[in-house]
Design a protein around this motif. Structure first.
Motif, PDB file in Angstrom:
ATOM      1  N   GLY A   1       0.816  -1.224   0.000  1.00 15.40           N
ATOM      2  CA  GLY A   1       0.000   0.000   0.000  1.00 15.40           C
ATOM      3  C   GLY A   1       0.845   1.266   0.000  1.00 15.40           C
ATOM      4  O   GLY A   1       0.296   2.378   0.008  1.00 15.40           O
ATOM      5  N   HIS A   2       2.163   1.120   0.014  1.00 22.04           N
ATOM      6  CA  HIS A   2       3.047   2.295   0.117  1.00 22.04           C
ATOM      7  C   HIS A   2       4.186   2.232  -0.893  1.00 22.04           C
ATOM      8  O   HIS A   2       5.320   2.609  -0.603  1.00 22.04           O
ATOM      9  CB  HIS A   2       3.589   2.411   1.553  1.00 22.04           C
ATOM     10  N   ILE A   3       3.854   1.769  -2.104  1.00 20.40           N
ATOM     11  CA  ILE A   3       4.878   1.665  -3.159  1.00 20.40           C
ATOM     12  C   ILE A   3       5.311   3.074  -3.600  1.00 20.40           C
ATOM     13  O   ILE A   3       6.502   3.339  -3.799  1.00 20.40           O
ATOM     14  CB  ILE A   3       4.332   0.852  -4.369  1.00 20.40           C
ATOM     15  N   ILE A   4       4.348   3.970  -3.712  1.00 16.61           N
ATOM     16  CA  ILE A   4       4.669   5.335  -4.186  1.00 16.61           C
ATOM     17  C   ILE A   4       5.639   6.004  -3.214  1.00 16.61           C
ATOM     18  O   ILE A   4       6.633   6.621  -3.619  1.00 16.61           O
ATOM     19  CB  ILE A   4       3.368   6.158  -4.342  1.00 16.61           C
ATOM     20  N   GLU A   5       5.359   5.868  -1.921  1.00 13.53           N
ATOM     21  CA  GLU A   5       6.237   6.470  -0.905  1.00 13.53           C
ATOM     22  C   GLU A   5       7.638   5.851  -0.968  1.00 13.53           C
ATOM     23  O   GLU A   5       8.645   6.532  -0.778  1.00 13.53           O
ATOM     24  CB  GLU A   5       5.657   6.251   0.500  1.00 13.53           C
ATOM     25  N   GLN A   6       7.684   4.548  -1.240  1.00 13.93           N
ATOM     26  CA  GLN A   6       8.991   3.877  -1.286  1.00 13.93           C
ATOM     27  C   GLN A   6       9.791   4.347  -2.499  1.00 13.93           C
ATOM     28  O   GLN A   6      10.996   4.591  -2.409  1.00 13.93           O
ATOM     29  CB  GLN A   6       8.800   2.360  -1.297  1.00 13.93           C
ATOM     30  N   ILE A   7       9.099   4.490  -3.626  1.00 13.00           N
ATOM     31  CA  ILE A   7       9.786   4.968  -4.842  1.00 13.00           C
ATOM     32  C   ILE A   7      10.356   6.370  -4.591  1.00 13.00           C
ATOM     33  O   ILE A   7      11.484   6.688  -4.985  1.00 13.00           O
ATOM     34  CB  ILE A   7       8.804   4.950  -6.050  1.00 13.00           C
ATOM     35  N   GLU A   8       9.592   7.199  -3.882  1.00 13.97           N
ATOM     36  CA  GLU A   8      10.032   8.561  -3.591  1.00 13.97           C
ATOM     37  C   GLU A   8      11.323   8.549  -2.747  1.00 13.97           C
ATOM     38  O   GLU A   8      12.241   9.343  -2.983  1.00 13.97           O
ATOM     39  CB  GLU A   8       8.893   9.310  -2.870  1.00 13.97           C
ATOM     40  N   ILE A   9      11.386   7.639  -1.787  1.00 17.08           N
ATOM     41  CA  ILE A   9      12.602   7.569  -0.951  1.00 17.08           C
ATOM     42  C   ILE A   9      13.807   7.122  -1.797  1.00 17.08           C
ATOM     43  O   ILE A   9      14.898   7.675  -1.682  1.00 17.08           O
ATOM     44  CB  ILE A   9      12.378   6.638   0.265  1.00 17.08           C
ATOM     45  N   VAL A  10      13.581   6.153  -2.673  1.00 13.44           N
ATOM     46  CA  VAL A  10      14.678   5.701  -3.551  1.00 13.44           C
ATOM     47  C   VAL A  10      15.176   6.893  -4.384  1.00 13.44           C
ATOM     48  O   VAL A  10      16.392   7.119  -4.516  1.00 13.44           O
ATOM     49  CB  VAL A  10      14.220   4.556  -4.481  1.00 13.44           C
ATOM     50  N   ARG A  11      14.211   7.651  -4.893  1.00 18.06           N
ATOM     51  CA  ARG A  11      14.565   8.820  -5.717  1.00 18.06           C
ATOM     52  C   ARG A  11      15.439   9.807  -4.916  1.00 18.06           C
ATOM     53  O   ARG A  11      16.460  10.283  -5.385  1.00 18.06           O
ATOM     54  CB  ARG A  11      13.256   9.502  -6.155  1.00 18.06           C
ATOM     55  N   GLN A  12      15.048  10.047  -3.670  1.00 12.21           N
ATOM     56  CA  GLN A  12      15.811  10.981  -2.829  1.00 12.21           C
ATOM     57  C   GLN A  12      17.207  10.445  -2.516  1.00 12.21           C
ATOM     58  O   GLN A  12      18.185  11.197  -2.507  1.00 12.21           O
ATOM     59  CB  GLN A  12      15.071  11.218  -1.503  1.00 12.21           C
ATOM     60  N   ILE A  13      17.290   9.147  -2.261  1.00  9.28           N
ATOM     61  CA  ILE A  13      18.604   8.559  -1.936  1.00  9.28           C
ATOM     62  C   ILE A  13      19.543   8.679  -3.149  1.00  9.28           C
ATOM     63  O   ILE A  13      20.718   9.025  -3.009  1.00  9.28           O
ATOM     64  CB  ILE A  13      18.443   7.089  -1.463  1.00  9.28           C
ATOM     65  N   ILE A  14      18.987   8.441  -4.348  1.00  9.96           N
ATOM     66  CA  ILE A  14      19.812   8.579  -5.564  1.00  9.96           C
ATOM     67  C   ILE A  14      20.257  10.038  -5.713  1.00  9.96           C
ATOM     68  O   ILE A  14      21.423  10.338  -5.976  1.00  9.96           O
ATOM     69  CB  ILE A  14      19.028   8.121  -6.824  1.00  9.96           C
ATOM     70  N   GLU A  15      19.290  10.958  -5.504  1.00  9.88           N
ATOM     71  CA  GLU A  15      19.558  12.395  -5.667  1.00  9.88           C
ATOM     72  C   GLU A  15      20.682  12.862  -4.736  1.00  9.88           C
ATOM     73  O   GLU A  15      21.507  13.685  -5.102  1.00  9.88           O
ATOM     74  CB  GLU A  15      18.267  13.144  -5.327  1.00  9.88           C
ATOM     75  N   ARG A  16      20.718  12.288  -3.540  1.00  4.51           N
ATOM     76  CA  ARG A  16      21.752  12.694  -2.576  1.00  4.51           C
ATOM     77  C   ARG A  16      23.051  11.912  -2.758  1.00  4.51           C
ATOM     78  O   ARG A  16      23.972  12.035  -1.957  1.00  4.51           O
ATOM     79  CB  ARG A  16      21.223  12.533  -1.161  1.00  4.51           C
ATOM     80  N   GLY A  17      23.097  11.077  -3.785  1.00  2.00           N
ATOM     81  CA  GLY A  17      24.357  10.424  -4.143  1.00  2.00           C
ATOM     82  C   GLY A  17      24.641   9.119  -3.410  1.00  2.00           C
ATOM     83  O   GLY A  17      25.751   8.593  -3.488  1.00  2.00           O
ATOM     84  N   PHE A  18      23.646   8.576  -2.711  1.00  4.20           N
ATOM     85  CA  PHE A  18      23.901   7.339  -1.956  1.00  4.20           C
ATOM     86  C   PHE A  18      23.263   6.102  -2.617  1.00  4.20           C
ATOM     87  O   PHE A  18      23.355   5.011  -2.079  1.00  4.20           O
ATOM     88  CB  PHE A  18      23.399   7.465  -0.515  1.00  4.20           C
ATOM     89  N   GLY A  19      22.620   6.310  -3.757  1.00  2.53           N
ATOM     90  CA  GLY A  19      22.006   5.173  -4.446  1.00  2.53           C
ATOM     91  C   GLY A  19      22.377   5.217  -5.916  1.00  2.53           C
ATOM     92  O   GLY A  19      22.636   6.297  -6.464  1.00  2.53           O
ATOM     93  N   TYR A  20      22.441   4.071  -6.563  1.00  5.70           N
ATOM     94  CA  TYR A  20      22.760   4.035  -7.989  1.00  5.70           C
ATOM     95  C   TYR A  20      21.923   2.955  -8.664  1.00  5.70           C
ATOM     96  O   TYR A  20      21.564   1.942  -8.056  1.00  5.70           O
ATOM     97  CB  TYR A  20      24.257   3.777  -8.208  1.00  5.70           C
ATOM     98  N   GLU A  21      21.620   3.227  -9.908  1.00  8.77           N
ATOM     99  CA  GLU A  21      20.785   2.290 -10.664  1.00  8.77           C
ATOM    100  C   GLU A  21      21.677   1.411 -11.545  1.00  8.77           C
ATOM    101  O   GLU A  21      22.680   1.882 -12.076  1.00  8.77           O
ATOM    102  CB  GLU A  21      19.809   3.101 -11.524  1.00  8.77           C
ATOM    103  N   LYS A  22      21.338   0.128 -11.613  1.00  5.73           N
ATOM    104  CA  LYS A  22      22.087  -0.763 -12.514  1.00  5.73           C
ATOM    105  C   LYS A  22      21.117  -1.817 -13.058  1.00  5.73           C
ATOM    106  O   LYS A  22      20.492  -2.543 -12.279  1.00  5.73           O
ATOM    107  CB  LYS A  22      23.224  -1.419 -11.712  1.00  5.73           C
ATOM    108  N   ASN A  23      20.950  -1.806 -14.369  1.00  6.71           N
ATOM    109  CA  ASN A  23      20.085  -2.795 -15.039  1.00  6.71           C
ATOM    110  C   ASN A  23      18.688  -2.874 -14.430  1.00  6.71           C
ATOM    111  O   ASN A  23      18.153  -3.955 -14.195  1.00  6.71           O
ATOM    112  CB  ASN A  23      20.715  -4.198 -14.962  1.00  6.71           C
ATOM    113  N   GLY A  24      18.115  -1.733 -14.117  1.00  9.20           N
ATOM    114  CA  GLY A  24      16.726  -1.702 -13.626  1.00  9.20           C
ATOM    115  C   GLY A  24      16.592  -1.937 -12.133  1.00  9.20           C
ATOM    116  O   GLY A  24      15.498  -1.896 -11.591  1.00  9.20           O
ATOM    117  N   SER A  25      17.707  -2.187 -11.436  1.00  7.96           N
ATOM    118  CA  SER A  25      17.666  -2.294  -9.977  1.00  7.96           C
ATOM    119  C   SER A  25      18.404  -1.097  -9.387  1.00  7.96           C
ATOM    120  O   SER A  25      19.260  -0.498 -10.038  1.00  7.96           O
ATOM    121  CB  SER A  25      18.359  -3.572  -9.500  1.00  7.96           C
TER     122      SER A  25
END
Ligand code: AMP
Ligand code: ZN
Length: 492
Positions: A133-157
């Motif tokens: 029930g909270h997929i949208i909120e989770q996607i938003e956190i992933v987006r913020q973590i990437i934006e702050r330089g602590f997350g990276y995308e590789k092959n769709g993960s």
């Protein structure tokens, strides 16, 4: 003035390793988040113990008259088998094996979980959110973590960069692990190559075509990593910084360590003021585990259908057994242990029966105020239920001395003794007051008998409108009257 003003509650904080004086973020309010079950199988008694520890904590906070928002989630996606990022989602796996929809699995075991908690007299949490029930909120956190330089995308993960985070933060501060040890302990399968560092963990996973649980995201079709849901749901309902976060001891690493990292990566500060961890329930000295058969299901307690038990026990006795140990101690479940708990429990209940019959006197020969303080001191000292229970037995000893006429109490002290025993046994420890429910059904009987009498009178007076009305209205309430040779009887 609320009760908490008179108490100095101390909580053992797993993060500092010390007991700390509890100061909520907002005076008089407590925000508490507890990791809930992954609903892919029946909960075992070990799981019940952890949730019961937090139910007791919730109950005591309420007893102190805090306004508590207690959030306990349902994990219905993302919990990977063996915590290996490239393993299979536990719910998806069960759905595949049983050839059911994942949500059928989720529904079945959520219902089972709620049934079990009801049997053990749990209070419902204030909010019980689900990960799906909270997929949208989770996607938003992933987006913020990437934006702050602590997350990276590789092959769709998307992965969390633990090594980068650890440059200016301390990854491992809750579990006491260091990042190099984690390297040698990290198990991973073929997804290893997608990660920059072996310690990195998944925030979002690409869904392979055969994966049945899938959602669109900026990185393609996928599903969230397990740790993410608790970051999303705790902060959504309790704020960026909240009071208490709890779970079983085994969740410290990786789950809670990753939660801290995700939050700090997003907001720059720690999400939680008091981390609390409940200890494990073992069975005959060994880890409770489904795969080895060394476990007991809650239902086996009350039907006695376990090879580990000599007979059935009421859920009240099982609750009392668990409350006799401190929540931070390992508790070993044995038949002898629960048998002894049953004896103690019966002694407590018999004492309460005697208490109801006691008469007050003109002087008090017992120091009831000090006894009451000892009960509260035990609970204020990091929810020490074993010491509390020792004090409750001291209270029952008083009851028996009063009953034997060896001691006396004035009415005010007798009321304190009675109110304190009842409050701690039923409201705080959470024993279900079976006598009270039996009393209520006794009262129901009395009321229906009274209405039957009034109906008979109405019929004798030929007031059939009234007599029919009584019968019909009782019937609407599910109470059926039956007229027979020997008068009227009823069934509910
Ligand atoms: P799970 O559904 O596996 O996420 O577990 C639900 C909760 O039960 C978690 O907080 C676990 O830490 C806890 N738990 C698992 N096994 C035990 C056990 N043997 N004793 C006490 N708590 C446990
Ligand atoms: Zn969690």
């Amino acid at each position: 003035m609320q009760k908490y003003n008179d108490h100095q509650l101390k909580i053992y904080n797993s993060l500092s390793g010390e007991k700390e004086i509890f100061k909520p973020v907002h005076v008089g309010n407590v925000g508490m988040y507890v990791c809930g079950p992954t609903v892919y199988s029946n909960v075992h008694l070990g799981n019940v113990r952890t949730f019961m520890s937090f139910d007791m904590i919730f109950r005591y906070l309420l007893h102190l008259e805090y306004k508590v928002r207690y959030v306990r989630n349902i994990t219905d996606v993302g919990h990977i088998v063996d915590d290996v990022d490239d393993g299979e989602d536990k719910i998806a796996k069960k759905a595949r094996v049983e050839q059911l929809e994942p949500m059928e699995i989720v529904q079945r075991y959520t219902v089972d979980f709620h049934d079990v908690l009801k049997q053990f007299n749990f209070l419902p949490p204030s909010i019980e959110p689900t990960a799906t029930g909270h997929i949208i909120e989770q996607i938003e956190i992933v987006r913020q973590i990437i934006e702050r330089g602590f997350g990276y995308e590789k092959n769709g993960s998307v992965y969390f960069d633990v090594v980068k985070f650890n440059e200016n933060n301390h990854y491992g501060k809750l579990s006491g692990r260091n990042i190099d040890d984690m390297l040698s302990n990290t198990r991973d399968t073929d997804g290893q190559s997608d990660k920059k560092n072996a310690q990195d963990f998944a925030l979002w996973k690409r869904a392979e075509p055969e994966h049945i649980m899938r959602w669109p995201s900026p990185w393609g079709i996928g599903f969230p990593g397990w740790h993410l849901e608790c970051t999303a749901m705790s902060t959504k309902y309790l704020g960026e910084t909240f009071d208490i976060h709890g779970g079983g001891m085994d969740l410290k690493f990786p789950h809670h360590e990753c939660e801290i990292a995700q939050n700090e990566a997003c907001t720059g500060h720690s999400p939680v003021n008091y981390w609390m961890h409940a200890n494990m329930l073992t069975l005959n000295g060994k880890k409770m585990s489904k795969s080895t058969g060394n476990n007991i299901l809650p239902i086996e307690i009350y039907n006695g259908g376990s090879p580990f038990l000599s007979k059935a026990y009421s859920p009240n006795v099982a609750r009392f057994f668990m409350m006799q140990a401190h929540y931070r101690s390992i508790l070993d479940f044995t038949n002898d242990g629960i048998l002894a708990a049953e004896k103690g429990f019966n002694r407590l209940m018999e004492g309460l029966d005697v208490l109801k019959t006691l008469q007050a006197s003109s002087c008090s020969t017992l120091d009831i105020a000090s006894w009451q303080k000892n009960c509260y001191d035990a609970m204020d000292d990091d929810f020490n239920t074993p010491i509390l229970i020792a004090n409750l037995f001291e209270g029952i000893k008083f009851v028996n001395l009063l009953n034997d006429g060896k001691e006396t109490l004035i009415v005010a002290d007798l009321n304190i003794l009675s109110d304190t025993l009842n409050a701690f046994i039923f409201d705080v420890i959470g024993i279900k007051n079976e006598k009270a429910s039996a009393d209520t059904s006794g009262k129901l009987e009395g009321v229906v008998e009274m209405l039957i009498g009034m109906r008979n009178e109405a019929r004798a007076n030929k007031n059939f409108a009234l007599s029919d009305q009584i019968r019909d209205q009782l019937s609407e309430l599910g109470i059926q009257l039956k007229d027979g040779k020997d008068g009227t009887t009823f069934s509910v």
